[in-house]
Scaffold this active site. Sequence first.
Site, PDB file in Angstrom:
ATOM      1  CB  SER A 107      -0.899   0.012   1.241  1.00  0.00           C
ATOM      2  OG  SER A 107      -1.553   1.258   1.399  1.00  0.00           O
ATOM      3  CE1 TYR A 130      -6.185   4.446  -1.346  1.00  0.00           C
ATOM      4  CE2 TYR A 130      -4.408   4.144   0.249  1.00  0.00           C
ATOM      5  CZ  TYR A 130      -5.668   3.837  -0.209  1.00  0.00           C
ATOM      6  OH  TYR A 130      -6.431   2.910   0.461  1.00  0.00           O
ATOM      7  CB  THR A 155      -6.779   2.846  -4.861  1.00  0.00           C
ATOM      8  OG1 THR A 155      -6.162   1.593  -4.563  1.00  0.00           O
ATOM      9  CG2 THR A 155      -8.052   2.965  -4.046  1.00  0.00           C
ATOM     10  CE  LYS A 249      -8.396  -2.083  -3.464  1.00  0.00           C
ATOM     11  NZ  LYS A 249      -9.049  -0.881  -2.897  1.00  0.00           N
ATOM     12  CG  HIS A 273     -11.478   1.176   0.043  1.00  0.00           C
ATOM     13  ND1 HIS A 273     -10.556   1.507  -0.926  1.00  0.00           N
ATOM     14  CD2 HIS A 273     -10.848   1.403   1.228  1.00  0.00           C
ATOM     15  CE1 HIS A 273      -9.442   1.924  -0.355  1.00  0.00           C
ATOM     16  NE2 HIS A 273      -9.598   1.857   0.953  1.00  0.00           N
TER      17      HIS A 273
END
Length: 319
Positions: A107, A130, A155, A249, A273
């Site tokens: 992540s 992100y 994402t 995603k 999510h």
Amino acid sequence: MNTPVNVADYRKLAQKRLPKMVFDYLEGGAEDELGLAHNRAVFEKVRFEPRRLVDVSKRDIRSTLFGRSMTAPMVIAPTGLNGIFWPEGDIALAKAAARFGIPFALSTASNASIETVAKRCDGELWFQLYVVHRKLAEQLVKRALAAGYTTLILTTDVSINGKRERDVRNGFGIPVKYSARTIADGVLHPQWSFDLLRHGVPKLANFESSEAQDTEVQAALMSRQMDASFSWKDLRWLRDLWPHTLLVKGISRADDAARCIAEGADGVILSNHGGRQLDSAIAPLEALAPTVAALDAPVLLDRALLHKSNVRTRWLLRS
């Protein structure tokens, strides 16, 4: 407890070990947590129609995705702040994935940096992005590329942060805000507190680079707001920036999935999510059939669905 045998058993161990604030962050969803419950309810309705009198003496669940072999059709999905649950949690997950021959996705909000994970783990690594700030996003992508990550996951479902009411009530955040209540909770969970003192308070390691010191970037990081202006034209920008496999995603519609492929993505990940963003979103499984019918590309499913455990893996549905 005896040796845990299922996810529910591990949940009990986690709840026993972690302070309430930390456990609630791990387990909680958005608002009334209807999305969490709905995710599980949809999965619980699935029933199989087994074929009988088939030779199953030799069983093999190995799969191939984007030309790379996997021992099982699974990926360890990206989760933030793993270091607050277990010392060097990102490293532990990456090593476990490598041991069992499946990819691990790191992540953006990890506690171990892109480079550290790559140096300490020899399995296939994916990086989840992100987009907090465009300049920082570009630097993160370039760092993942230089470190040898094979797949980039964009994402798209966190343009606005979900309202996670457990976190609001507990005052959860990074850095941790200490109060009499949180200190008392730490005292009641001595092993977790000892590990925290021994290894230090987890930090957002990917945001400690020189690129993140820009004042504009720092402002975006402090507010923890994603770049809500990121749109289809920016997906093309990202496609041009990343030369390897690109997944998108957060998709829940077949038409969005088809457009992702048309804009250059190599596949999509159906996800809400884990019910942690929009409480009233459909479950990823509900979008599976129409998406598979619309695409001639890999479709992955986010199985972040276990209300009361929120364990995350990804299942490859078609390649």
